[in-house]
Design an enzyme around this catalytic site. Structure first.
Site, PDB file in Angstrom:
ATOM      1  N   LEU A   1     -14.689   5.372  -4.694  1.00  0.00           N
ATOM      2  CA  LEU A   1     -13.273   5.049  -4.502  1.00  0.00           C
ATOM      3  C   LEU A   1     -12.836   3.856  -5.357  1.00  0.00           C
ATOM      4  O   LEU A   1     -13.472   2.806  -5.345  1.00  0.00           O
ATOM      5  CB  LEU A   1     -13.017   4.713  -3.034  1.00  0.00           C
TER       6      LEU A   1
ATOM      7  N   PHE B   1       0.852  -1.191   0.000  1.00  0.00           N
ATOM      8  CA  PHE B   1       0.000   0.000   0.000  1.00  0.00           C
ATOM      9  C   PHE B   1       0.883   1.234   0.000  1.00  0.00           C
ATOM     10  O   PHE B   1       2.048   1.166   0.420  1.00  0.00           O
ATOM     11  CB  PHE B   1      -0.929   0.008   1.223  1.00  0.00           C
TER      12      PHE B   1
ATOM     13  N   HIS C   1     -11.347  12.504   0.732  1.00  0.00           N
ATOM     14  CA  HIS C   1     -11.429  11.121   1.199  1.00  0.00           C
ATOM     15  C   HIS C   1     -11.403  10.940   2.708  1.00  0.00           C
ATOM     16  O   HIS C   1     -12.068  10.053   3.234  1.00  0.00           O
ATOM     17  CB  HIS C   1     -10.269  10.344   0.579  1.00  0.00           C
TER      18      HIS C   1
ATOM     19  N   GLN D   1      -7.571  14.677   3.556  1.00  0.00           N
ATOM     20  CA  GLN D   1      -6.870  13.858   2.553  1.00  0.00           C
ATOM     21  C   GLN D   1      -7.634  13.758   1.235  1.00  0.00           C
ATOM     22  O   GLN D   1      -8.835  13.501   1.225  1.00  0.00           O
ATOM     23  CB  GLN D   1      -6.675  12.447   3.101  1.00  0.00           C
TER      24      GLN D   1
ATOM     25  N   ARG E   1      -0.420   9.284  -0.405  1.00  0.00           N
ATOM     26  CA  ARG E   1      -1.523   9.869  -1.172  1.00  0.00           C
ATOM     27  C   ARG E   1      -1.345  11.353  -1.461  1.00  0.00           C
ATOM     28  O   ARG E   1      -1.744  11.827  -2.528  1.00  0.00           O
ATOM     29  CB  ARG E   1      -2.823   9.654  -0.398  1.00  0.00           C
TER      30      ARG E   1
ATOM     31  N   GLU F   1      -6.769   1.979  -3.266  1.00  0.00           N
ATOM     32  CA  GLU F   1      -5.322   2.007  -3.494  1.00  0.00           C
ATOM     33  C   GLU F   1      -4.786   0.592  -3.732  1.00  0.00           C
ATOM     34  O   GLU F   1      -3.703   0.405  -4.291  1.00  0.00           O
ATOM     35  CB  GLU F   1      -4.664   2.620  -2.253  1.00  0.00           C
TER      36      GLU F   1
ATOM     37  N   HIS G   1      -7.737  11.406  -1.905  1.00  0.00           N
ATOM     38  CA  HIS G   1      -7.285  10.099  -2.398  1.00  0.00           C
ATOM     39  C   HIS G   1      -7.036  10.246  -3.892  1.00  0.00           C
ATOM     40  O   HIS G   1      -7.832  10.871  -4.601  1.00  0.00           O
ATOM     41  CB  HIS G   1      -8.378   9.062  -2.122  1.00  0.00           C
TER      42      HIS G   1
ATOM     43  N   ARG H   1      -2.466  10.734   6.201  1.00  0.00           N
ATOM     44  CA  ARG H   1      -2.617   9.345   6.656  1.00  0.00           C
ATOM     45  C   ARG H   1      -2.129   8.371   5.588  1.00  0.00           C
ATOM     46  O   ARG H   1      -2.369   8.584   4.399  1.00  0.00           O
ATOM     47  CB  ARG H   1      -4.095   9.064   6.927  1.00  0.00           C
TER      48      ARG H   1
HETATM   49  C1  LIG Z   1     -14.724   4.229   0.114  1.00  0.00           C
HETATM   50  C2  LIG Z   1     -13.757   4.208   1.253  1.00  0.00           C
HETATM   51  C3  LIG Z   1     -12.889   3.135   1.412  1.00  0.00           C
HETATM   52  C4  LIG Z   1     -11.987   3.097   2.474  1.00  0.00           C
HETATM   53  N1  LIG Z   1     -11.125   2.043   2.577  1.00  0.00           N
HETATM   54  C5  LIG Z   1     -10.260   1.992   3.625  1.00  0.00           C
HETATM   55  C6  LIG Z   1      -9.355   0.902   3.765  1.00  0.00           C
HETATM   56  O1  LIG Z   1      -9.333  -0.031   2.976  1.00  0.00           O
HETATM   57  N2  LIG Z   1      -8.508   0.920   4.821  1.00  0.00           N
HETATM   58  C7  LIG Z   1      -8.492   1.928   5.740  1.00  0.00           C
HETATM   59  O2  LIG Z   1      -7.700   1.875   6.677  1.00  0.00           O
HETATM   60  N3  LIG Z   1      -9.366   2.961   5.628  1.00  0.00           N
HETATM   61  C8  LIG Z   1     -10.243   3.012   4.605  1.00  0.00           C
HETATM   62  N4  LIG Z   1     -11.108   4.062   4.502  1.00  0.00           N
HETATM   63  C9  LIG Z   1     -11.291   4.952   5.648  1.00  0.00           C
HETATM   64  C10 LIG Z   1     -12.142   4.209   6.690  1.00  0.00           C
HETATM   65  O3  LIG Z   1     -13.128   3.456   6.032  1.00  0.00           O
HETATM   66  C11 LIG Z   1     -12.830   5.156   7.654  1.00  0.00           C
HETATM   67  O4  LIG Z   1     -11.929   6.096   8.145  1.00  0.00           O
HETATM   68  C12 LIG Z   1     -13.418   4.366   8.836  1.00  0.00           C
HETATM   69  O5  LIG Z   1     -14.221   3.299   8.350  1.00  0.00           O
HETATM   70  C13 LIG Z   1     -14.210   5.263   9.742  1.00  0.00           C
HETATM   71  O6  LIG Z   1     -14.836   4.468  10.710  1.00  0.00           O
HETATM   72  P1  LIG Z   1     -15.515   5.107  11.979  1.00  0.00           P
HETATM   73  O7  LIG Z   1     -15.952   3.966  12.841  1.00  0.00           O
HETATM   74  O8  LIG Z   1     -14.639   6.120  12.575  1.00  0.00           O
HETATM   75  O9  LIG Z   1     -16.798   5.893  11.411  1.00  0.00           O
HETATM   76  P2  LIG Z   1     -18.004   5.438  10.450  1.00  0.00           P
HETATM   77  O10 LIG Z   1     -17.858   4.078   9.915  1.00  0.00           O
HETATM   78  O11 LIG Z   1     -18.205   6.563   9.504  1.00  0.00           O
HETATM   79  O12 LIG Z   1     -19.236   5.363  11.454  1.00  0.00           O
HETATM   80  C14 LIG Z   1     -19.826   6.519  11.979  1.00  0.00           C
HETATM   81  C15 LIG Z   1     -21.006   6.124  12.826  1.00  0.00           C
HETATM   82  O13 LIG Z   1     -21.491   7.273  13.513  1.00  0.00           O
HETATM   83  C16 LIG Z   1     -22.894   7.371  13.371  1.00  0.00           C
HETATM   84  N5  LIG Z   1     -23.291   8.781  13.467  1.00  0.00           N
HETATM   85  C17 LIG Z   1     -22.725   9.856  12.874  1.00  0.00           C
HETATM   86  N6  LIG Z   1     -23.384  10.987  13.211  1.00  0.00           N
HETATM   87  C18 LIG Z   1     -24.389  10.615  14.044  1.00  0.00           C
HETATM   88  C19 LIG Z   1     -25.422  11.311  14.719  1.00  0.00           C
HETATM   89  N7  LIG Z   1     -25.608  12.635  14.606  1.00  0.00           N
HETATM   90  N8  LIG Z   1     -26.276  10.596  15.498  1.00  0.00           N
HETATM   91  C20 LIG Z   1     -26.155   9.257  15.617  1.00  0.00           C
HETATM   92  N9  LIG Z   1     -25.195   8.546  14.981  1.00  0.00           N
HETATM   93  C21 LIG Z   1     -24.325   9.215  14.221  1.00  0.00           C
HETATM   94  C22 LIG Z   1     -23.166   6.768  11.998  1.00  0.00           C
HETATM   95  O14 LIG Z   1     -24.502   6.375  11.877  1.00  0.00           O
HETATM   96  C23 LIG Z   1     -22.196   5.583  12.041  1.00  0.00           C
HETATM   97  O15 LIG Z   1     -22.780   4.526  12.749  1.00  0.00           O
HETATM   98  C24 LIG Z   1     -11.979   4.147   3.412  1.00  0.00           C
HETATM   99  C25 LIG Z   1     -12.837   5.226   3.256  1.00  0.00           C
HETATM  100  C26 LIG Z   1     -13.696   5.280   2.165  1.00  0.00           C
HETATM  101  C27 LIG Z   1     -14.552   6.486   1.974  1.00  0.00           C
END
Ligand SMILES: Cc1cc2nc3c(=O)[nH]c(=O)nc-3n(C[C@H](O)[C@H](O)[C@H](O)COP(=O)(O)OP(=O)(O)OC[C@H]3O[C@@H](n4cnc5c(N)ncnc54)[C@H](O)[C@@H]3O)c2cc1C
Length: 572
Positions: free
Chosen positions: A247, A121, A350, A235, A281, A250, A237, A385
């Site tokens: 997306l 990666f 991203h 960031q 990135r 990568e 991407h 990142r």
């Molecule tokens: C398409 C894509 C692919 C990616 N692939 C990778 C990868 O392969 N490897 C990697 O390391 N990173 C990757 N990333 C980054 C990574 O996916 C995210 O940074 C990570 O999944 C974020 O997880 P999280 O648990 O912090 O938040 P999220 O998964 O965004 O969860 C947020 C939660 O908060 C809740 N929430 C938000 N606001 C409120 C509110 N007001 N009231 C109640 N609930 C609320 C939502 O409902 C949800 O349940 C990718 C990002 C994208 C966009």
């Protein structure tokens, strides 16, 4: 009267960070505490299911990988803004997290000899991305959720929208929440809170993010008096699909894919000759924008000029085995088969490197509140990142914050009542003011304007003039927001009202991002200023903290923790 729900520990967000925190809190408390898990979408629809390419961890020390190497790659990738104590802790935790998921049943992709497979990666000098095809986040979420189902001391709240965090005398007191199905307004009282609400990707018009990622937790924390840290580092991407922004992981380049300009050249040779397409990135995105600006791109729709991501030489079998989602998406959205044609891509918003300020344990400065995952700035990623370090961070700090918050709760007396005055004011704000608005401004156009403004003002390359103009426009959008109209005056599933609450959150986050970016007169990681093209360690080797005031964000700074490596020139 507002109804009250009580839990010992409330976890706001059910993405990877929230689910991992919930599992850990249930595990360490042995069923002795009650946990509430709140999500504005169905629990398993959190954005994390979209994570594609992998999760970083050192699994093969015998082949040359090491904690030091992973830590060095992360610090160098961060353009030396990561806190190095945080990075050292992170790399040591990750192998165990990968094995825990393995024991809990995740179908990690395997090598022919049966070992857990790992692939290269960007910015990592060893192939340490652990993956489940190109649907890593989906399988991780599924595995954590299945594991959580073994415990019975938690309650899930699917489609409950948090509108504010209640803080009194520097301590957590509760949340105000709307049950979206009924529109009823509740207070959730608790002894501790973990904010795991994800990033703010949809602040930008062209983004990889799910439409539900609107920076709510960031804005709620900011309004509750917790500073946001390093928000100017957003960031881009390198490979967002044209024209949707979906997306193209990568991992496409990790598996050996090329980036080509309109002359068919692998142009990365001119920007990062050693790492080529697998430079970090920020480096690849700047190279791509330069190619496009200098006329070596292809004409795209709506000004979205692009370059080519070429997978053809990988061959059918490898694409079907390692990148099936990518092929499915390009076939469905463009009718394009990457086995036969290159994919049109350009840099796309991203990931938020910044977030809610925490210490190394994910603890905020408000007693009883932790933050984890993309919402938090534990200062692991600094100014840029590395791919696969985010899902990893969600697991690592989900586990840390879940354990700490559960232990904290077990040593507390009964939860105190939420302050009635704060609850009343919040009810008034949402239902007395916002819901009643009948102004001339179209809410949906206003959010679109905000997102377009951010693309123009705070893209891959920035200037002081653009940022200043962006800030002016965001403040004007805030003024105009007073005159929006909410057409749906009902309570049940009032997505019109939710859209307004989210837009208000995005406006706060936009203002913080632009103010931080305007103040930071240097180029570092993802923050590339054309008017200040060099990194300036003397003045700017420090974290930005934004505190909310009625006049807008007040900026302060704090030092970067440097334990091992002094900043050096960053070449790839
Ligand atoms: C398409 C894509 C692919 C990616 N692939 C990778 C990868 O392969 N490897 C990697 O390391 N990173 C990757 N990333 C980054 C990574 O996916 C995210 O940074 C990570 O999944 C974020 O997880 P999280 O648990 O912090 O938040 P999220 O998964 O965004 O969860 C947020 C939660 O908060 C809740 N929430 C938000 N606001 C409120 C509110 N007001 N009231 C109640 N609930 C609320 C939502 O409902 C949800 O349940 C990718 C990002 C994208 C966009």
């Amino acid at each position: 009267m507002t109804e009250v729900i009580r839990h010992d520990l409330i976890i706001l967000g059910s993405g990877l960070a929230g689910l991992r925190a919930a599992v850990e809190a249930c595990r360490v408390s042995g069923g002795k505490i009650s946990v509430g898990l709140v999500s504005k979408v169905q629990l398993m629809r959190a954005h994390s299911v979209c994570a594609e390419g992998g999760t970083a961890a050192v699994l093969r020390p015998e082949e040359g990988d090491s904690f030091e190497l992973h830590a060095w790659d992360t610090v160098k990738g961060s353009d030396f803004l990561a806190d190095q104590d945080v990075v050292h802790r992170f790399v040591r935790i990750m192998p165990e997290e990968i094995l825990l998921l393995e024991h809990w049943g995740i179908p990690w992709s395997r090598d022919p000899d049966g070992r857990i497979a790992q692939r290269p990666f960007g910015g990592h000098s060893f192939p340490r991305a652990t993956f489940a095809e190109d649907k890593t986040g989906f399988f991780e979420m599924q595995t954590l959720y299945d594991t959580l189902l073994k415990y019975d001391n938690w309650t899930g709240y699917s489609e409950w929208f948090a509108t504010s965090i209640l803080v009194e005398d520097g301590r957590f007191r509760g949340l105000t929440v709307i049950e979206m199905a009924s529109g009823k307004f509740y207070v959730m009282e608790g002894k501790a809170l973990i904010i795991a609400t994800g990033g703010a990707g949809t602040l930008f018009g062209f983004t990889t993010y799910s439409q539900t990622v609107t920076g709510d937790g960031l804005a709620l924390a900011y309004r509750a008096g917790i500073p946001l840290e390093d928000m100017e580092f957003l960031q881009f991407h390198p490979t967002g699909l044209i024209p949707s922004g979906i997306l193209m992981t990568e991992a496409c380049r990790g598996e050996g894919g090329y980036l080509l300009n309109n002359r068919g050249e692998r142009f990365m040779a001119n920007y990062a000759p050693e790492r080529m397409e697998l430079a970090p990135r920020d480096v690849v995105s700047r190279a791509m924008m330069t190619e496009i600006e200098q006329g070596r791109g292809f004409k795209g729709p709506r000004g979205l000029d692009y370059l080519h991501l070429d997978l053809r030489h990988l061959g059918r079998d490898r694409i079907l085995e390692r990148l099936p989602l990518i092929r499915e998406v390009t076939l469905k959205f463009l009718g394009l088969d990457p086995i036969e044609e290159p994919i049109p891509v350009r840099p796309v918003a991203h990931y938020s490197m910044g977030g809610i300020e925490t210490d190394i344990d994910g603890k905020t400065r408000v007693e009883g509140i932790w933050a984890a995952g993309e919402a938090a700035a534990v200062s692991l990623h600094g100014a840029n990142r590395l791919g696969t370090n985010s899902t990893a961070e969600c697991l690592a700090w989900g586990a840390i914050s879940g354990k700490q918050a559960a232990e904290y709760v077990m040593h507390q007396g009964p939860a105190e009542k939420a302050p009635e005055e704060l609850v009343r004011r919040e009810y008034e704000r949402v239902f007395g003011d916002l819901l009643r608005r009948e102004g001339r401004e179209n809410l949906y156009h206003l959010r679109q304007e905000l997102r377009d403004t951010m693309v123009t003002a705070a893209g891959v390359f920035r200037t002081g003039d653009q940022l200043e103009e962006g800030l002016r426009r965001v403040r004007e959008i805030r003024e105009r927001f007073q005159f929006i109209s909410i057409q749906d005056k009902g309570r049940a599933y009032n997505t019109n009202l939710i859209h307004a609450l989210e837009t208000e959150n995005l406006i706060d986050v936009a203002e913080v991002l632009l103010a931080g970016a305007l103040a930071r007169e240097e180029s570092r990681g993802a923050h590339a200023r054309r008017d200040f093209p060099k990194r300036d360690d003397e003045k700017w080797l420090k974290h930005t903290l934004a505190f909310r005031t009625p006049e807008g964000p007040r900026l302060e700074y704090k030092p970067v923790v440097i334990t091992t490596w002094k900043p050096v020139e960053r070449t790839y």
